[in-house]
Design a protein around this motif. Structure first.
Motif, PDB file in Angstrom:
ATOM      1  N   LEU A 310       9.991   0.081   6.965  1.00  0.00           N
ATOM      2  CA  LEU A 310       8.464   0.304   7.504  1.00  0.00           C
ATOM      3  C   LEU A 310       8.471  -0.069   9.010  1.00  0.00           C
ATOM      4  N   ASN A 311       7.536   0.581   9.570  1.00  0.00           N
ATOM      5  CA  ASN A 311       7.129  -0.078  11.165  1.00  0.00           C
ATOM      6  C   ASN A 311       5.701  -0.364  10.903  1.00  0.00           C
ATOM      7  N   GLY A 312       5.680  -1.538  11.657  1.00  0.00           N
ATOM      8  CA  GLY A 312       4.286  -2.127  11.856  1.00  0.00           C
ATOM      9  C   GLY A 312       3.775  -1.679  13.124  1.00  0.00           C
ATOM     10  N   ILE A 313       2.788  -2.595  13.814  1.00  0.00           N
ATOM     11  CA  ILE A 313       2.098  -2.183  14.911  1.00  0.00           C
ATOM     12  C   ILE A 313       3.314  -2.347  16.063  1.00  0.00           C
ATOM     13  N   LYS A 314       4.086  -3.613  16.251  1.00  0.00           N
ATOM     14  CA  LYS A 314       5.303  -3.562  16.798  1.00  0.00           C
ATOM     15  C   LYS A 314       6.411  -4.073  16.166  1.00  0.00           C
ATOM     16  N   ARG A 315       6.478  -4.742  14.982  1.00  0.00           N
ATOM     17  CA  ARG A 315       7.370  -5.183  14.339  1.00  0.00           C
ATOM     18  C   ARG A 315       7.789  -4.330  13.266  1.00  0.00           C
ATOM     19  N   ARG A 316       8.863  -4.690  12.575  1.00  0.00           N
ATOM     20  CA  ARG A 316       9.428  -3.705  11.436  1.00  0.00           C
ATOM     21  C   ARG A 316       9.627  -4.487  10.280  1.00  0.00           C
ATOM     22  N   TYR A 317       9.473  -4.072   9.126  1.00  0.00           N
ATOM     23  CA  TYR A 317       9.210  -4.854   7.796  1.00  0.00           C
ATOM     24  C   TYR A 317      10.011  -4.273   6.628  1.00  0.00           C
ATOM     25  N   LEU A 318      10.444  -5.084   5.787  1.00  0.00           N
ATOM     26  CA  LEU A 318      10.904  -4.432   4.389  1.00  0.00           C
ATOM     27  C   LEU A 318      10.023  -4.568   3.390  1.00  0.00           C
ATOM     28  N   VAL A 319       9.238  -3.421   2.789  1.00  0.00           N
ATOM     29  CA  VAL A 319       8.282  -3.540   1.948  1.00  0.00           C
ATOM     30  C   VAL A 319       8.558  -2.738   0.631  1.00  0.00           C
ATOM     31  N   GLN A 320       8.483  -3.055  -0.425  1.00  0.00           N
ATOM     32  CA  GLN A 320       8.594  -2.366  -1.694  1.00  0.00           C
ATOM     33  C   GLN A 320       7.824  -1.199  -1.763  1.00  0.00           C
ATOM     34  N   TRP A 321       8.130  -0.015  -2.611  1.00  0.00           N
ATOM     35  CA  TRP A 321       7.330   0.947  -2.848  1.00  0.00           C
ATOM     36  C   TRP A 321       6.303   0.681  -3.886  1.00  0.00           C
ATOM     37  N   VAL A 322       5.106   1.623  -4.017  1.00  0.00           N
ATOM     38  CA  VAL A 322       4.362   1.570  -5.146  1.00  0.00           C
ATOM     39  C   VAL A 322       4.128   2.728  -5.867  1.00  0.00           C
ATOM     40  N   TRP A 323       3.711   2.485  -6.912  1.00  0.00           N
ATOM     41  CA  TRP A 323       3.585   3.735  -8.017  1.00  0.00           C
ATOM     42  C   TRP A 323       2.541   4.604  -7.692  1.00  0.00           C
ATOM     43  N   ASN A 324       3.039   5.946  -7.863  1.00  0.00           N
ATOM     44  CA  ASN A 324       2.156   7.179  -7.410  1.00  0.00           C
ATOM     45  C   ASN A 324       1.610   7.709  -8.645  1.00  0.00           C
ATOM     46  N   HIS A 325       0.410   7.567  -9.067  1.00  0.00           N
ATOM     47  CA  HIS A 325      -0.226   7.930 -10.427  1.00  0.00           C
ATOM     48  C   HIS A 325      -0.233   9.418 -10.560  1.00  0.00           C
ATOM     49  N   ILE A 326      -0.296  10.030  -9.427  1.00  0.00           N
ATOM     50  CA  ILE A 326      -0.356  11.546  -9.563  1.00  0.00           C
ATOM     51  C   ILE A 326       0.868  12.202  -9.539  1.00  0.00           C
ATOM     52  N   LEU A 327       1.880  11.508  -8.920  1.00  0.00           N
ATOM     53  CA  LEU A 327       3.274  12.223  -8.916  1.00  0.00           C
ATOM     54  C   LEU A 327       4.031  11.467 -10.075  1.00  0.00           C
ATOM     55  N   SER A 328       3.657  10.390 -10.739  1.00  0.00           N
ATOM     56  CA  SER A 328       4.146   9.475 -11.658  1.00  0.00           C
ATOM     57  C   SER A 328       5.629   9.187 -11.303  1.00  0.00           C
ATOM     58  N   TYR A 329       5.895   8.528 -10.098  1.00  0.00           N
ATOM     59  CA  TYR A 329       7.014   7.813  -9.677  1.00  0.00           C
ATOM     60  C   TYR A 329       6.807   6.957  -8.520  1.00  0.00           C
ATOM     61  N   CYS A 330       7.631   6.148  -8.092  1.00  0.00           N
ATOM     62  CA  CYS A 330       7.415   5.357  -7.040  1.00  0.00           C
ATOM     63  C   CYS A 330       7.744   6.073  -5.578  1.00  0.00           C
ATOM     64  N   THR A 331       6.764   5.760  -4.740  1.00  0.00           N
ATOM     65  CA  THR A 331       7.048   6.545  -3.441  1.00  0.00           C
ATOM     66  C   THR A 331       6.915   5.721  -2.349  1.00  0.00           C
ATOM     67  N   GLY A 332       7.192   6.055  -1.206  1.00  0.00           N
ATOM     68  CA  GLY A 332       7.094   5.499   0.133  1.00  0.00           C
ATOM     69  C   GLY A 332       7.153   6.223   1.429  1.00  0.00           C
ATOM     70  N   PRO A 333       6.641   5.917   2.403  1.00  0.00           N
ATOM     71  CA  PRO A 333       6.799   6.961   3.553  1.00  0.00           C
ATOM     72  C   PRO A 333       8.134   7.017   3.992  1.00  0.00           C
ATOM     73  N   ASN A 334       8.939   6.418   3.923  1.00  0.00           N
ATOM     74  CA  ASN A 334      10.397   6.501   4.221  1.00  0.00           C
ATOM     75  C   ASN A 334      11.259   7.525   3.421  1.00  0.00           C
ATOM     76  N   ALA A 335      10.718   7.988   2.234  1.00  0.00           N
ATOM     77  CA  ALA A 335      11.557   8.633   1.429  1.00  0.00           C
ATOM     78  C   ALA A 335      12.092  10.056   1.968  1.00  0.00           C
ATOM     79  N   ILE A 336      13.292  10.159   1.506  1.00  0.00           N
ATOM     80  CA  ILE A 336      14.040  11.519   2.093  1.00  0.00           C
ATOM     81  C   ILE A 336      14.074  12.600   0.998  1.00  0.00           C
ATOM     82  N   ASP A 337      13.338  12.415  -0.097  1.00  0.00           N
ATOM     83  CA  ASP A 337      13.661  13.489  -1.000  1.00  0.00           C
ATOM     84  C   ASP A 337      12.446  13.824  -1.502  1.00  0.00           C
ATOM     85  N   GLN A 338      11.259  13.176  -0.966  1.00  0.00           N
ATOM     86  CA  GLN A 338       9.748  13.794  -1.403  1.00  0.00           C
ATOM     87  C   GLN A 338       9.029  14.590  -0.442  1.00  0.00           C
TER      88      GLN A 338
END
Length: 338
Positions: A310-338
């Motif tokens: 994930l990208n911050g304002i200037k820096r980059r980070y490694l951040v775990q995904w969180v559970w999406n209760h609507i889709l019922s699985y883990c999601t993140g903005p870097n997903a390539i299959d969602q």
């Protein structure tokens, strides 16, 4: 509650044995884990496994007003380390950051609502900070003395932190020379709320420790690996600080759960609020598409070979995904299959 991750060498054993989940800090440690937690004690990979996960709302409050995070820097911190963490917090609301962004990650947290239908706030602010560089409560903290540190911060005679029970989050960060009860052996961070009998107020808070000296292979994984796994190479930390880069995902984990379950009576899975399975617990160790077990998922590398998602304002980070209760699985903005 950020638990110690399950590493690759345990996967084969987990397939044959029943894994008893490690329970992080709760105020009633003598109570047993609810039976549904046994489902979540293995790889934490629940993508496409909605039949096993029942994330429910239990009618408690969530943080719908603008959220202000108040860091408490306990011990000795370098200016460069503080900058990494401050920018991460500021990036949560930085909607103009490059995709995939921290703000995009927070959008999943925003999907959670209270009983009126109000969503969790999109605005997360870096509030007033407190330095405790002289270790006011020593270099070995217990679960309860952590609350005493927070009390000292909000009742200090000079520049006390503001008291904001409704939308303030108090983030206690311990330096790499401070030991904390259950640190490394059971947890890398946890959240709860302060007891009025100790602090004088009920305040949502989280603790996260810098594991650089004590257990980087556990709490800063995958930027460090345990000594007993010599064949596995660590990934390069995006901000050049293994301990602090490892803390970032734990901080994100705890802040997401504080927003959705600040008083441990709002969003969680399982039957028992004493040991709830929360929105970040379900996705622990998953940072990209295909993640689960000790595999982080598909990630990105910068020009110098550092790994991030994930990208911050200037820096980059490694951040775990969180559970999406609507889709019922883990999601993140870097997903390539969602």
């Amino acid at each position: 509650m950020h638990r110690v991750p399950v590493l690759l060498s345990l996967i084969a054993v987990a397939a044959l044995l029943t894994v008893t989940p490690v329970i992080g800090y709760r105020p009633w440690p003598h109570l047993k884990t609810n039976s549904s937690d046994l489902l979540f004690g293995g790889s934490k990979k629940f993508e496409g496994s909605s039949e096993f996960v029942h994330m429910r709302y239990h009618m408690g409050p969530v943080l719908t007003a603008n959220i202000t995070i108040h860091p408490i820097w306990y011990g000795r911190w370098q200016k460069s380390q503080k900058k990494i963490i401050r920018e991460f917090i500021n990036s949560i609301s930085a909607v103009n950051a490059k995709h995939p962004s921290i703000a995009g990650w927070w959008k999943t947290v925003q999907l959670y609502t209270d009983q009126t239908g109000a969503n969790i706030s999109r605005t997360v602010l870096l509030g007033e900070e407190k330095n405790d560089r002289f270790y006011s409560h020593g270099k070995s903290l217990t679960r309860l003395s952590i609350q005493s540190v927070i009390k000292s911060a909000v009742t200090a005679s000079t520049k006390p932190l503001p008291i904001n029970p409704k939308s303030g989050l108090y983030l206690l960060l311990t330096s790499d020379d401070v030991s904390v009860q259950d640190f490394c052996g059971q947890v890398c961070g946890f959240h709860y709320f302060t007891f009025p009998s100790i602090v004088g107020y009920t305040l949502p808070y989280a603790w996260v420790g810098n594991s650089a000296k004590f257990c980087p292979g556990i709490c800063a994984y995958p930027f460090a690996v345990p000594d007993y796994m010599p064949g596995l190479k660590p990934l390069k930390a995006p901000n050049g600080d293994v301990g602090v880069d490892g803390m970032i995902s734990v901080i994100g984990h705890e802040v997401a759960e504080l927003a959705t379950n600040p008083l441990v009576n709002a969003w969680y899975a399982g039957q028992d609020p004493v040991a709830p399975v929360e929105i970040a617990d379900l996705c622990e160790g998953i940072y990209g598409t295909g993640g689960g077990g000790s595999y982080t998922g598909q990630l990105s590398n910068d020009k110098v070979g550092a790994t991030y998602n994930l990208n911050g304002i200037k820096r980059r980070y490694l951040v775990q995904w969180v559970w999406n209760h609507i889709l019922s699985y883990c999601t993140g903005p870097n997903a390539i299959d969602q």
